[in-house]
Scaffold this active site. Structure first.
Site, PDB file in Angstrom:
ATOM      1  N   GLU A 196      33.725  42.233  31.513  1.00  0.00           N
ATOM      2  CA  GLU A 196      34.632  43.391  31.668  1.00  0.00           C
ATOM      3  C   GLU A 196      34.787  43.982  30.272  1.00  0.00           C
ATOM      4  O   GLU A 196      33.959  44.592  29.784  1.00  0.00           O
ATOM      5  CB  GLU A 196      35.932  43.128  32.295  1.00  0.00           C
ATOM      6  CG  GLU A 196      36.604  44.410  32.651  1.00  0.00           C
ATOM      7  CD  GLU A 196      38.171  43.869  33.525  1.00  0.00           C
ATOM      8  OE1 GLU A 196      38.354  44.418  34.353  1.00  0.00           O
ATOM      9  OE2 GLU A 196      38.566  42.733  33.140  1.00  0.00           O
TER      10      GLU A 196
ATOM     11  N   HIS B 214      34.770  32.670  42.004  1.00  0.00           N
ATOM     12  CA  HIS B 214      36.090  33.139  41.327  1.00  0.00           C
ATOM     13  C   HIS B 214      36.885  32.109  40.622  1.00  0.00           C
ATOM     14  O   HIS B 214      37.688  31.439  41.451  1.00  0.00           O
ATOM     15  CB  HIS B 214      36.623  34.269  42.110  1.00  0.00           C
ATOM     16  CG  HIS B 214      37.640  34.966  41.160  1.00  0.00           C
ATOM     17  ND1 HIS B 214      38.949  34.980  41.551  1.00  0.00           N
ATOM     18  CD2 HIS B 214      37.353  35.799  39.908  1.00  0.00           C
ATOM     19  CE1 HIS B 214      39.536  35.754  40.738  1.00  0.00           C
ATOM     20  NE2 HIS B 214      38.631  36.191  39.849  1.00  0.00           N
ATOM     21  N   HIS B 215      37.149  32.034  39.317  1.00  0.00           N
ATOM     22  CA  HIS B 215      38.046  31.412  38.867  1.00  0.00           C
ATOM     23  C   HIS B 215      39.043  32.348  37.941  1.00  0.00           C
ATOM     24  O   HIS B 215      38.565  32.659  36.752  1.00  0.00           O
ATOM     25  CB  HIS B 215      37.307  30.327  37.712  1.00  0.00           C
ATOM     26  CG  HIS B 215      36.572  29.126  38.235  1.00  0.00           C
ATOM     27  ND1 HIS B 215      35.901  28.586  37.576  1.00  0.00           N
ATOM     28  CD2 HIS B 215      36.433  28.902  39.655  1.00  0.00           C
ATOM     29  CE1 HIS B 215      35.490  27.626  38.492  1.00  0.00           C
ATOM     30  NE2 HIS B 215      35.864  27.604  39.593  1.00  0.00           N
ATOM     31  N   GLU B 216      40.209  32.542  38.463  1.00  0.00           N
ATOM     32  CA  GLU B 216      41.143  33.083  37.636  1.00  0.00           C
ATOM     33  C   GLU B 216      42.101  32.235  37.030  1.00  0.00           C
ATOM     34  O   GLU B 216      42.430  31.196  37.608  1.00  0.00           O
ATOM     35  CB  GLU B 216      42.156  34.210  38.583  1.00  0.00           C
ATOM     36  CG  GLU B 216      43.236  34.938  37.992  1.00  0.00           C
ATOM     37  CD  GLU B 216      42.830  35.706  36.797  1.00  0.00           C
ATOM     38  OE1 GLU B 216      43.337  35.189  35.714  1.00  0.00           O
ATOM     39  OE2 GLU B 216      41.994  36.757  37.126  1.00  0.00           O
TER      40      GLU B 216
ATOM     41  N   GLU C 245      38.947  49.040  38.883  1.00  0.00           N
ATOM     42  CA  GLU C 245      40.155  48.555  39.359  1.00  0.00           C
ATOM     43  C   GLU C 245      41.187  49.507  38.863  1.00  0.00           C
ATOM     44  O   GLU C 245      42.202  49.611  39.730  1.00  0.00           O
ATOM     45  CB  GLU C 245      40.351  47.112  38.854  1.00  0.00           C
ATOM     46  CG  GLU C 245      40.659  46.932  37.300  1.00  0.00           C
ATOM     47  CD  GLU C 245      40.543  45.410  37.067  1.00  0.00           C
ATOM     48  OE1 GLU C 245      39.846  44.595  37.613  1.00  0.00           O
ATOM     49  OE2 GLU C 245      41.238  45.048  36.094  1.00  0.00           O
TER      50      GLU C 245
ATOM     51  N   GLU D  15      41.282  47.102  27.645  1.00  0.00           N
ATOM     52  CA  GLU D  15      41.400  48.094  28.807  1.00  0.00           C
ATOM     53  C   GLU D  15      42.494  49.080  28.316  1.00  0.00           C
ATOM     54  O   GLU D  15      43.421  49.185  29.036  1.00  0.00           O
ATOM     55  CB  GLU D  15      41.998  47.159  29.935  1.00  0.00           C
ATOM     56  CG  GLU D  15      40.986  46.269  30.485  1.00  0.00           C
ATOM     57  CD  GLU D  15      41.410  45.735  31.912  1.00  0.00           C
ATOM     58  OE1 GLU D  15      41.955  46.134  32.518  1.00  0.00           O
ATOM     59  OE2 GLU D  15      40.820  44.415  31.639  1.00  0.00           O
TER      60      GLU D  15
ATOM     61  N   HIS E 156      35.850  38.320  32.917  1.00  0.00           N
ATOM     62  CA  HIS E 156      36.866  39.512  33.036  1.00  0.00           C
ATOM     63  C   HIS E 156      38.078  38.907  32.152  1.00  0.00           C
ATOM     64  O   HIS E 156      38.377  37.820  31.766  1.00  0.00           O
ATOM     65  CB  HIS E 156      37.394  39.915  34.269  1.00  0.00           C
ATOM     66  CG  HIS E 156      36.468  40.679  34.970  1.00  0.00           C
ATOM     67  ND1 HIS E 156      36.699  41.859  35.665  1.00  0.00           N
ATOM     68  CD2 HIS E 156      35.057  40.602  35.471  1.00  0.00           C
ATOM     69  CE1 HIS E 156      35.468  42.205  36.441  1.00  0.00           C
ATOM     70  NE2 HIS E 156      34.415  41.650  36.011  1.00  0.00           N
ATOM     71  N   GLU E 157      38.620  40.254  31.480  1.00  0.00           N
ATOM     72  CA  GLU E 157      39.502  39.844  30.229  1.00  0.00           C
ATOM     73  C   GLU E 157      38.974  38.990  29.282  1.00  0.00           C
ATOM     74  O   GLU E 157      39.351  38.001  28.937  1.00  0.00           O
ATOM     75  CB  GLU E 157      41.051  39.130  30.859  1.00  0.00           C
ATOM     76  CG  GLU E 157      41.625  40.329  31.850  1.00  0.00           C
ATOM     77  CD  GLU E 157      41.083  40.088  33.123  1.00  0.00           C
ATOM     78  OE1 GLU E 157      41.303  41.122  33.841  1.00  0.00           O
ATOM     79  OE2 GLU E 157      40.911  39.044  33.578  1.00  0.00           O
TER      80      GLU E 157
END
Length: 670
Positions: free
Chosen positions: A460, A372-374, A466, A170, A441-442
């Site tokens: 991502e 969603h799994h953060e 964002e 990013e 993501h990440e």
């Protein structure tokens, strides 16, 4: 799933008088790769494009911790040639049918210690790839300390890349002469002084650290691998391993890089069996953007976003607007620990989020739920729950999952090393076991493993929407760089489509609170509204999000484009473009076509022939364009919608404002 046009043919060198015994060419003969062993027994390769030097002799090999030879003193043990021309079909993708046409040269080497090395080169019309296949006898393990692969480019040129980082992608893109690039993550895209476009990347990264590029001298680069905490780059039990493919996409025009199928073709065929109807592209909205704007929270409090009532509101909106799915962030316990070593529970919803009722309601409305799994980087905690969490979700009816790794990894590991590459693969395999698709993501960068595991749908891996919520945002040219860089690896969940460009409806809300240190109070989306619509076409993702708050879409005439849009495309082509300047892409889904074109800070007009439309048919073009007074800085929300009848013989004049764009839906007239 595969239709073979003709089977692979092995042929003897003596029967191939048209080719040097250490050379292999692309099927169209425009790209030639030569192999050689230098006086020290070091393998080298060189590449010519249109009979001009493209890559000068470049060394190959690795260094091993205990001193096992992996780089020099090799002797030729044989060279084999192969060719393949086949068409295979993928479950989903920019193009459902992919032609896989290459010539292969496999060079077998040995040293005095009995180490065998096969260097496998494949040359396509759109570039080349090569990998190492080692077999070291009588060892318990191998500890790789350095990769020696070099890319000694013959000419300087203009490059587009982000700096090398083993923790994040990013970062903002840079436009630099090749000779001034200190290091870069891949894909690193460039144009030589002779006008050849190319991009260095890798394919089939499955059990290896990521490769970045380190400048050595002039226009020369070498591979630099992400390390383990102890400095080892890659570790293997026993003495056998294969590397990912080192790839170079090559094209005479910039859009040829986008239209290349090379990265996918260098991955293994699909390993998932049976009915794969659970792997399907979808449009979605979700509870997400409000958190980034600071008007909602992930954790349960009086501003909590993921409540049962709010979830139902989003489900109702999706059902009413031809949107297949909704996604909820902040639904599960653990967000209150953010900032430390996060410890999420992936089967325990917050008290104000009744997941059983939400799933019942979604099913009643015919809407899918994306979970969603953060992890916050705590992958040890995630792996302890992995199998149970995916089974629990699947039993509820959740068959798509967004994952996140926003935080440092434990024990000194980095995000892009072999340790975490193995973790990402473990998640994809576990998800497949329970018929769940992944939006990571990440992530680790995309290298085409979606061919092998089509449930790895999108990720991502670059600065997405964002960043516009709480920082200076992404500059206008960012969107004309992504298709020629990051997206060469594969789909991106950029989450485009914000209509409240200047945050006029949220900036002064009493519940808004600053939560990110990068928020200076001047955040906004640095495009026009029409460009946001066009990005739904250009920034390809089989899971395509309308990112704004749903109330900003209600009653908005321009949202018709997303209602009509079909994320499950059958065919795509990049029509025009230059990195960082402009791009135009068309996609076909069933009987409709969708065109997107965008420009950087410069106003621009493109003439686009409509010869991609089916000949002999008339189409109604619904055009979403910048208003006559639109400007991304001064009047970003000015737009107009027009309709006209067109055929494949027409040319469409696409007029774009500064930082603007245009999107078109083509409906066949019946």
């Amino acid at each position: 799933m595969k239709i073979s046009i003709y089977s692979a043919i092995l042929f003897l060198l003596v029967l191939c008088g048209c080719t040097s015994p250490n050379e292999v060419s692309s099927p169209d003969k425009k790209i030639k790769l030569s192999f050689n062993l230098n006086e020290k027994g070091v393998p080298t390769y060189r590449v010519a494009v249109n009979d001009s030097s493209f890559i000068l002799p470049s060394p190959m090999g690795f260094e091993e911790k205990s001193g096992i030879n992996m780089a020099e003193g090799f002797m030729l043990d044989g060279i084999g040639f192969d060719t393949k021309d086949e068409t295979w079909t993928q479950v989903w993708g920019e193009n459902k049918s992919i032609r896989n046409h290459y010539n292969e040269m496999s060079v077998r080497l040995k040293d005095d210690a009995g180490t065998s090395l096969t260097l496998r080169f494949r040359v396509f019309n759109d570039g080349l790839g090569f990998r190492y296949e080692y077999d070291v006898p009588n060892v318990d393990s191998l500890l790789i300390m350095n990769e020696l692969t070099a890319f000694n480019l013959a000419q300087d040129g203009t490059s587009w890349s982000i700096p090398a980082s083993f923790e994040t992608y990013e970062l903002l893109y840079r436009t630099l002469p090749l000779s001034e690039v200190d290091n870069a993550n891949t894909p690193m895209t460039f144009k030589t002084q002779d006008g050849v476009y190319a991009s260095i990347h890798e394919a089939a990264l499955t059990d290896f650290p990521e490769m970045t590029l380190k400048h050595t001298d002039g226009c020369s680069f070498k591979s630099e691998l992400a390390p383990w905490p102890d400095g080892v780059k890659a570790r293997f039990e026993g003495g056998k391993f294969k590397t990912p493919w080192r790839t170079i996409q090559i094209a005479p025009e910039a859009v040829g890089l986008i239209n290349s199928g090379l990265i996918l073709n260098l991955n293994e065929p699909c390993v998932l069996e049976g009915d794969l109807s659970w792997v399907r592209p979808m449009k979605y909205v979700g509870i997400w953007w409000g958190m980034h704007l600071g008007i909602e929270t992930w954790a349960m409090d009086n501003r909590h976003g993921a409540t049962t009532a709010n979830a139902k509101r989003h489900i109702d909106f999706a059902a009413a607007n031809n949107i297949e799915a909704v996604m909820f962030e902040g639904w599960n316990e653990g967000w209150e620990s953010w900032g430390g070593m996060q410890s999420f529970d992936y089967t325990k919803p917050y008290a104000d989020f009744d997941i059983v009722e939400v799933m019942r309601y979604a099913k009643e409305k015919g809407v899918e739920v994306i979970g969603h799994h953060e992890t916050g980087g705590n992958i040890l905690n995630y792996e302890r729950q992995l199998d149970h969490a995916y089974k629990w979700s699947a039993d509820l009816g959740i068959h798509s999952m967004k994952t996140g790794y926003a935080g440092g990894l434990p024990n000194g590991h980095n995000h892009h090393g072999q340790y975490n590459v193995r973790h990402y693969r473990r998640v994809v395999e576990t998800a497949a076991k329970y018929h769940v698709t992944i939006d990571a993501h990440e992530p680790i960068k995309d290298t085409g493993i979606r061919r092998t595991y089509p449930n790895m749908m999108t990720r991502e891996g670059a600065r997405g929407m964002e960043w516009n919520g709480w920082s200076e945002g992404n500059p206008p040219a960012h969107h004309e760089l992504l298709p020629f860089t990051r997206l060469l690896g594969g789909p991106m969940d950029y989450t485009p489509g914000t209509f409240d460009i200047l945050y006029e409806k949220t900036r002064n809300l009493p519940q808004r609170k600053k939560w990110n240190d990068l928020d200076k109070g001047n955040s906004r989306v640095n495009t026009t509204l029409a460009k946001q619509i066009a990005n739904w076409v250009i920034i390809y993702s089989p899971l395509q999000m309308a990112s704004d708050l749903i109330e900003h879409y209600e009653g908005h005439p321009a949202f018709r484009f997303f209602r009509d849009f079909d994320a499950d495309c059958d065919w795509s082509e990049a029509l025009q473009g230059e990195p960082g300047e402009f791009v135009a892409v068309v996609r076909k889904a069933k009987d409709k076509y969708f065109l997107g074109a965008t420009t950087n800070e410069e106003a621009r007009t493109l003439d686009i022939p409509l010869n991609f439309l089916e000949e002999g048919k008339q189409y109604k073009a619904v055009i979403y364009a910048d208003g006559d007074d639109a400007d991304w800085e001064t009047n970003p929300t000015s737009y107009k919608i027009e309709e006209k009848a067109v055929t494949s013989g027409d040319t469409l004049k696409v007029v774009m404002a500064k930082g603007g764009g245009q999107a078109v839906t083509f409906f066949p007239v019946k």
